[in-house]
Each structure stands twice: as structure tokens, then as C-alpha cells.
Motif scaffolding. Structure first.
Motif, PDB file in Angstrom:
ATOM      1  N   MET A 225       0.696  -1.262  -0.103  1.00  0.00           N
ATOM      2  CA  MET A 225       0.150   0.134  -0.006  1.00  0.00           C
ATOM      3  C   MET A 225       0.919   1.237  -0.109  1.00  0.00           C
ATOM      4  N   LYS A 226       0.597   2.166  -0.831  1.00  0.00           N
ATOM      5  CA  LYS A 226       1.190   3.196  -0.929  1.00  0.00           C
ATOM      6  C   LYS A 226       0.414   4.638  -0.217  1.00  0.00           C
ATOM      7  N   ALA A 227       1.141   5.482   0.413  1.00  0.00           N
ATOM      8  CA  ALA A 227       0.356   6.575   1.205  1.00  0.00           C
ATOM      9  C   ALA A 227       1.278   7.995   0.787  1.00  0.00           C
ATOM     10  N   ILE A 228       0.505   8.890   0.620  1.00  0.00           N
ATOM     11  CA  ILE A 228       1.281  10.287   0.089  1.00  0.00           C
ATOM     12  C   ILE A 228       0.757  11.264   1.138  1.00  0.00           C
ATOM     13  N   VAL A 229       1.795  11.883   1.798  1.00  0.00           N
ATOM     14  CA  VAL A 229       1.297  12.929   2.801  1.00  0.00           C
ATOM     15  C   VAL A 229       1.854  14.248   2.227  1.00  0.00           C
ATOM     16  N   ILE A 230       0.785  15.243   2.366  1.00  0.00           N
ATOM     17  CA  ILE A 230       1.102  16.528   1.539  1.00  0.00           C
ATOM     18  C   ILE A 230       1.237  17.397   2.937  1.00  0.00           C
TER      19      ILE A 230
ATOM     20  N   LEU B 107      -5.135  13.959  -7.175  1.00  0.00           N
ATOM     21  CA  LEU B 107      -5.569  13.016  -8.267  1.00  0.00           C
ATOM     22  C   LEU B 107      -6.772  12.102  -7.543  1.00  0.00           C
ATOM     23  N   LEU B 108      -7.669  11.913  -8.763  1.00  0.00           N
ATOM     24  CA  LEU B 108      -8.740  11.130  -8.196  1.00  0.00           C
ATOM     25  C   LEU B 108      -9.110  10.037  -9.171  1.00  0.00           C
ATOM     26  N   GLU B 109      -9.597   8.846  -8.906  1.00  0.00           N
ATOM     27  CA  GLU B 109      -9.991   7.856  -9.789  1.00  0.00           C
ATOM     28  C   GLU B 109     -11.154   7.305  -9.461  1.00  0.00           C
ATOM     29  N   ASN B 110     -12.464   7.429 -10.120  1.00  0.00           N
ATOM     30  CA  ASN B 110     -13.555   6.836  -9.698  1.00  0.00           C
ATOM     31  C   ASN B 110     -14.299   7.452  -8.404  1.00  0.00           C
ATOM     32  N   GLY B 111     -13.619   8.710  -8.245  1.00  0.00           N
ATOM     33  CA  GLY B 111     -14.192   9.547  -7.166  1.00  0.00           C
ATOM     34  C   GLY B 111     -13.457   9.206  -6.028  1.00  0.00           C
ATOM     35  N   LYS B 112     -12.358   8.520  -6.007  1.00  0.00           N
ATOM     36  CA  LYS B 112     -11.600   8.187  -4.959  1.00  0.00           C
ATOM     37  C   LYS B 112      -9.944   8.925  -4.917  1.00  0.00           C
ATOM     38  N   ALA B 113      -9.597   9.354  -4.092  1.00  0.00           N
ATOM     39  CA  ALA B 113      -8.075  10.049  -3.817  1.00  0.00           C
ATOM     40  C   ALA B 113      -7.082   8.910  -4.359  1.00  0.00           C
TER      41      ALA B 113
ATOM     42  N   GLU C  60       4.520  18.298 -13.551  1.00  0.00           N
ATOM     43  CA  GLU C  60       3.700  17.538 -14.842  1.00  0.00           C
ATOM     44  C   GLU C  60       3.805  16.090 -14.488  1.00  0.00           C
ATOM     45  N   GLU C  61       4.350  15.705 -13.244  1.00  0.00           N
ATOM     46  CA  GLU C  61       4.548  14.092 -12.860  1.00  0.00           C
ATOM     47  C   GLU C  61       3.335  13.528 -11.685  1.00  0.00           C
ATOM     48  N   ALA C  62       2.917  12.885 -12.076  1.00  0.00           N
ATOM     49  CA  ALA C  62       1.830  12.183 -11.369  1.00  0.00           C
ATOM     50  C   ALA C  62       2.505  11.071 -10.366  1.00  0.00           C
ATOM     51  N   TYR C  63       2.178  11.107  -8.939  1.00  0.00           N
ATOM     52  CA  TYR C  63       2.254  10.205  -8.163  1.00  0.00           C
ATOM     53  C   TYR C  63       1.159   9.669  -7.605  1.00  0.00           C
ATOM     54  N   LYS C  64       1.296   8.225  -7.886  1.00  0.00           N
ATOM     55  CA  LYS C  64      -0.096   7.464  -7.588  1.00  0.00           C
ATOM     56  C   LYS C  64       0.142   7.067  -6.028  1.00  0.00           C
ATOM     57  N   ALA C  65      -1.144   6.766  -5.503  1.00  0.00           N
ATOM     58  CA  ALA C  65      -1.063   6.419  -3.859  1.00  0.00           C
ATOM     59  C   ALA C  65      -2.504   5.798  -3.784  1.00  0.00           C
ATOM     60  N   ASP C  66      -2.515   4.945  -2.803  1.00  0.00           N
ATOM     61  CA  ASP C  66      -3.881   4.537  -2.048  1.00  0.00           C
ATOM     62  C   ASP C  66      -4.480   5.278  -1.342  1.00  0.00           C
ATOM     63  N   LEU C  67      -3.790   6.019  -0.671  1.00  0.00           N
ATOM     64  CA  LEU C  67      -4.288   6.968   0.335  1.00  0.00           C
ATOM     65  C   LEU C  67      -3.656   8.490   0.272  1.00  0.00           C
ATOM     66  N   VAL C  68      -4.273   9.448   0.685  1.00  0.00           N
ATOM     67  CA  VAL C  68      -3.565  10.872   0.558  1.00  0.00           C
ATOM     68  C   VAL C  68      -3.962  11.502   1.994  1.00  0.00           C
TER      69      VAL C  68
END
Length: 425
Positions: free
Chosen positions: A1-6, A223-229, A236-244
Motif C-alpha cells: 500500500m502506498k500513502a502520500i502525505v502533503i 488526483l482522483l480515480e472513480n471518485g477516490k483519492a 507534470e508528474e503524477a504520483y499514484k497512491a492508495d491514500l492521501v
């Protein structure tokens, strides 16, 4: 699982430490060149000044922050303060410090009241331990129950120090939650190394568990996919995660995904954000060869014009100042109508200090103000919207999303703990 903290403020780093310990692959993105936000140290003339929060934890070594640090394995020594006092004039009812003053223990503040009011306070505290009063401000409740103006001044001093609010702005139920936590966790304490001692320990936990902290890196979109973070955009770079997890506050977080929130079902959430009011304050840092306060606890100043409280942390950690020096810091609440006139507010605070410490020699090291986009709190205590957002997988932590009854960093930690319970179960 990946998490991003802003955001690498205290709330962000607490979240990152807990998630990394639970096995998440964690990336923390911070736009500033330093970590800690308003909870770190600034080196100045050999002193370790704080960037925002004081080098003090409201509930010391047994409070929510201390417990959370222990849980994630962050090595921080926290020393309980020996005393908290209230400075009052010798002559009851006098507003003039020049006529003499005395310090009394925080626990003895009620001795300034009549025997009848002291008994009433004791009975009210016992009777409301389980059924807290609601529906009014603390000040309105005090004026209903008592006729002593001293209690209002005391409440303003305590609320100004602990919450950067006046007693007429604080919901009475929030204060009773705070009182409950004072009974539960005890009084203040000082982390060795100050705020940065805590931040450094959390960074060590994160990196030891494989997490990464990126400074000078600003998130431009969630970023969102199917209404979820589903991650963040940096340049210009996207960083994907399961949780933000966002440590930016609710309003700034919403700005990173406003298009997704601009739908009918989220309109109430956005309306709530429009009502949030950040709290403002001023901190004055003093250098002295001899102690000004004389102990490591908080000195509350209910009869001052502006200053609400003062601490002197070098009694516990002398390394926060050069050899032979003491670091003394005062805090004062700034009312919304006075934010545009900070110079006048600062001058009133400086006048207070001259009267609080008559005949004492000290140097003003630095004066710091906290307001607008760099406030004391992004949402006033008792009014924040909580940690969840309408977007699944996106949570907000920090000083705008505190737990009930949590003073400053303790409330922030309660909010983080609640979020982690929702995420990790």
C-alpha cells in the motif's frame, strides 16, 4: 500500500511515521526547504527559537503526543514542568501591576474568589464531569454562573494562551473537554531539543521504515480515480497512491481538488469551510541573564493588556539558549479586528512585559506574528470540520483538524490518532 502525505508539519510527520510503521510505502511532499512547519527550531544568536508552537507540550510526558511518539518508536525525552502559575496584583481588583503582584499556583486560582464561589466551582466541576454544559460560550456561561470579573479575566488568559481565542469565542463544551483532558493527562512538559527534537525523531522513524521526505516540492493537485483519492500531481508528474493525507488544512486541501468537490452532494462541506476562521497570535522571545519566570511551567497573566502567558523552557533544556542565558517566550491572542494593526498589538505586548517583569533586564530577541496563511490554528478550537473529507481516501490532519478537548499539539495529535484508526482499523 502506498500513502502520500502533503505537508511535513507535525501532523503530516506524525501520520507518515504511523503509516510507515504499519507497512505503508510513504512519500511526504513539503513545499518549504525545511520540515516541521510551525513546529521546529530557528537558530538565532545562539538560541533555538521555535517557528511557531512553543517548546512545550500541554500534557507533557503522559499526553496524547507523548503517547503517539512512544507508539511509533520516536525517541524523545519529555520532562514534566514543575509548576504552572498565575500572576495577579497584590490588591484584589486592581488592574495595576505597578502596585505589586504575586504568583499563585494554577491549582490555587480559586483562592481569589469568595468562599461561596469556590464551593460553587467545586460542585459544578463534579456535577458536569459527565454532562457538560452546551449551547453557549465559556464567557457567557461564567457570567451566568458567577458574578466575579476575575473569572472572566482568568478564562481569557487561559484561552488566549492555550487556544489563541477569547473566552467569548470558545464553546463551553470544548473547555469542559479540555478540563477532562487535564485531569486525564496532567500538566505541561518540555521535549529535550525543543520542537525540533520531536521533528527529528519522527523523521528518523519515517526514513528507518523506508519512507521518503521531499522538501522544496509543491503539490499542485490531488488526483482522483472513480471518485477516490489516487495520488498527487507535482509539476507534470503524477504520483499514484492508495491514500492521501493532507496537512495543509481543509481550505487549502479543497483548493487542490475543488473540481471534484464542486458537486451538489459536497456543497454543505464547502459552505462549512467558508465559515472557518484561523486564529492569530503574537510571540515575543526574550533573552535574559537571570530567570524572568523562575520555573519551567507556564505563567498565566490575566491582568495584562495583551499577553496571555509566558514560559521559560531553559530551566529544563539549557541548550535552547547560549551558556548562561535564559529563553523566555510570551504569547498573546490577536482579535480578528486587530490583525490589520499588528504594530499596535505588539507595542501593547511589549508594555505588558515591562510591567510583568519590572526592574528585570532582558533583550527582545525576536517578535513573531501568526495570522492569515500562517496562523496559530487554521480553524479555531471546537469549530473544525474533523479529519474526513467527502472524497474517499483523502483525510486532513493538523491544527485545523484537532480532536475534541485537545490543546494545540495535543489536539492535533488526537486528530491524527483518529485518522489513523479509521485508516488502519
Amino acid at each position: 500500500m502506498k500513502a502520500i502525505v502533503i505537508g511535513a508539519g507535525l501532523g503530516g510527520l506524525l501520520s507518515a511515521a504511523r503509516l510507515s510503521k504499519a507497512g505503508y510505502q510513504v512519500d511526504v511532499f513539503e513545499r518549504l526547504p525545511i520540515t516541521g512547519g510551525r513546529f521546529t527550531n530557528l537558530s538565532y544568536k545562539g538560541f533555538q527559537l521555535s517557528s511557531g508552537a512553543f517548546h512545550i507540550l500541554p500534557h507533557g510526558p503522559s499526553g496524547p503526543l507523548a503517547q503517539f511518539l512512544k507508539e511509533v518508536g520516536a525517541d524523545v525525552k519529555i520532562v514534566r514542568s514543575d509548576l504552572t502559575t498565575v500572576r495577579v496584583p497584590l490588591k484584589k481588583g486592581s488592574l495595576d501591576y505597578a502596585k505589586g503582584f504575586k504568583d499563585i499556583s494554577f491549582s490555587d486560582f480559586s483562592t481569589l474568589l469568595s468562599h461561596k464561589d469556590r464551593l460553587k466551582i467545586a460542585l459544578l466541576i463534579v456535577s458536569t464531569r459527565k454532562n457538560h454544559p452546551t449551547g453557549s460560550s465559556l464567557q457567557a456561561w461564567i457570567k451566568t454562573q458567577f458574578k466575579d470579573e476575575w473569572l472572566v479575566k482568568f478564562a481569557d488568559s487561559f484561552c488566549g494562551w492555550a487556544l489563541s481565542m477569547r473566552s467569548d469565542e470558545v464553546p463551553v463544551e470544548e473547555i469542559f473537554e479540555i478540563i477532562e483532558n487535564m485531569y486525564r493527562f496532567g500538566g505541561p512538559g518540555i521535549p529535550i531539543g525543543g520542537c525540533k527534537g520531536v521533528i527529528d525523531a519522527l523523521e528518523s522513524v519515517i526514513t528507518a521504515n523506508g519512507g521518503e521526505i521531499h522538501t522544496k516540492t509543491e503539490v499542485s493537485k490531488i488526483l482522483l480515480e472513480n471518485g477516490k483519492a489516487a495520488g498527487v500531481l507535482i509539476g507534470e508528474e503524477a504520483y499514484k497512491a492508495d491514500l492521501v493525507i493532507s496537512n495543509l488544512g481543509h481550505v487549502a486541501t479543497a483548493c487542490l481538488c475543488r473540481e471534484a468537490l464542486a458537486v451538489e452532494k459536497d456543497s454543505e462541506y464547502l459552505k462549512k469551510l467558508e465559515t472557518l476562521k484561523p486564529s492569530a497570535g503574537i510571540k515575543i522571545c526574550l533573552s535574559a541573564d537571570e530567570p524572568l519566570v523562575g520555573h519551567s511551567g507556564v505563567l498565566l497573566t490575566p491582568y495584562a493588556r495583551r499577553v496571555n502567558g509566558i514560559d521559560e523552557v531553559t530551566h529544563v533544556d539549557p541548550k535552547l539558549a547560549p551558556p548562561g542565558k535564559h529563553l523566555t517566550m510570551s504569547h498573546q491572542y490577536v482579535a480578528p479586528e486587530n490583525v490589520k494593526n499588528l504594530e499596535a498589538e505588539i507595542e501593547l505586548g511589549l508594555q505588558d512585559l515591562k510591567e510583568i517583569f519590572p526592574d528585570k533586564k532582558y533583550e527582545v530577541l525576536l517578535i513573531q506574528s501568526y495570522h492569515d496563511n500562517w496562523p496559530v490554528n487554521r480553524a479555531a478550537s471546537g469549530t473544525d470540520p474533523g479529519n474526513e473529507t467527502p472524497i474517499p481516501g483523502l483525510y486532513v490532519v493538523g491544527d485545523g483538524a484537532k480532536g475534541r478537548g485537545g490543546i494545540e499539539v495535543e489536539g492535533l495529535t488526537l486528530g491524527v490518532a483518529s485518522t489513523m484508526k479509521k485508516v488502519l482499523g
